[in-house]
Motif scaffolding. Structure first.
Motif: not given
Length: 352
Positions: A116-125
């Protein structure tokens, strides 16, 4: 009176790295907790209490007396119940079931805290490029670890088996340790050390330490899986000898199977690598202090020498006491701490 100088505000990039490091170290702590709960599951004989692998629906435990009876009946079909726990009551079954269920739940939690944090960090660049690929690789290793865990459990469900196969338990523990090492390596590499003075290279010593510790953890997994710690509970002698005879060390045929099936050789190998590891850590600390006295590398090397020596002492106590629950868990968890500190030492030395 001059005003005190306020610390400069962190740049957005530095704040992002700090956030990522906190997240990764949180994951590392959860992996250590997972190893601890896994150790408790093994030492309480709970690992075979859940006889099915249901990654999604298995998150829900039995909620009624009827569902508990169904789970107990499944357990009563395996050899561990027939040969070891024939007189077990339903309440006793609930106890061992809780350990294994908690172990699996913690695995699910780690998956959520990772992705979940990985996706959030990735989406925000915030995470991209090489770091993103590295983290995806660690995530894939975590998925593989879940499959290895079930393969390990399945080995203990085969007819005539009362525990999991030692080599599969050792593999499960070793992969968990590699995941921990990877997480700590990435997190330690994200720390801003631009303000720290440059250090003289510590050479290959720190990485050799990490390798030796991983080998020792794997051997410890074999000791745990074969219950070799419940035999030869003396030190420094084994069965009255400092070095057992080759005929006793290689009594099983073919000879290669002694490394897994002969508890004498399994425990002897674990002892020998402990001596090698502590000797190398002391030699590394001595050499680093001579080369760069007072440096950060020298302090870390001294710390590693102390930690490896303390872990060996804890292992000896665990052996002499015939592996009580508290000592077995302490020895296993402290091994993770020693590994994490060795990885930090290696990573910082590599940056320097």
């Amino acid at each position: 009176m001059p005003l005190a100088r306020l610390p400069e505000a962190q740049s957005p990039q530095t704040r992002s790295k700090t956030l990522i490091r906190t997240w990764i170290y949180t994951l590392a702590a959860l992996v250590v907790l997972m190893v601890a709960v896994g150790g408790a599951t093994r030492l309480t004989g709970s690992g075979l209490s859940i006889t099915e692998w249901k990654p999604v629906t298995g998150a829900i435990p039995p909620l009624t007396e009827q569902s508990w009876q169904r789970e107990f009946e499944k357990y009563r079909q395996i050899s561990q119940y027939e040969l070891v726990n024939k007189d077990m009551t339903l309440s006793e079954f609930k106890f061992i079931y809780a350990w294994e269920w908690g172990h699996r739940q913690l695995g699910r939690l780690i998956g959520l805290v990772f992705f979940l944090p990985l996706v959030w960090f990735w989406v925000r660049g915030i995470i991209k490029g090489r770091l993103a690929l590295t983290l995806l690789g660690i995530g894939a290793l975590g998925g593989l670890q879940g499959a290895i865990g079930w393969i390990m459990v399945a080995s203990g469900l085969e007819p005539g088996m009362t525990a999991v196969a030692p080599i599969k338990l050792a593999l499960h523990l070793t992969v968990a340790s590699i995941i921990l090492a990877c997480l700590v390596w990435v997190a330690a590499g994200l720390k801003d050390r631009s303000a720290s003075p440059p250090e003289e290279s510590a050479g290959y010593g720190p990485r050799i330490l990490v390798g030796l510790i991983l080998v020792q953890i794997a051997l410890g997994g074999l000791v745990a899986g074969s219950k070799a710690g419940l035999t030869y509970n003396t030190w420094p002698l084994m069965d009255g000898e400092l070095i057992p005879s080759s005929s006793a060390l290689f009594v099983v045929k073919p000879w290669i199977e002694n490394f897994v099936d002969n508890v004498l050789l399994v425990q002897f190998n674990h002892r020998v690598v402990a001596y090698v590891l502590v000797a190398f850590a002391i030699w590394h600390a001595w050499g680093t202090r001579r080369k760069a006295p007072g440096s950060g590398a020298a302090r870390r090397a001294n710390g590693m020498a102390f930690l490896t020596f303390a872990q060996m002492g804890l292992g000896i106590v665990t052996l002499l006491l015939a592996v009580p629950l508290w000592a077995g868990l302490a020895h296993q968890v402290f091994a993770m701490a020693v590994l994490a500190m060795a990885v930090v030492h290696a990573r910082v030395s590599a940056i320097s």
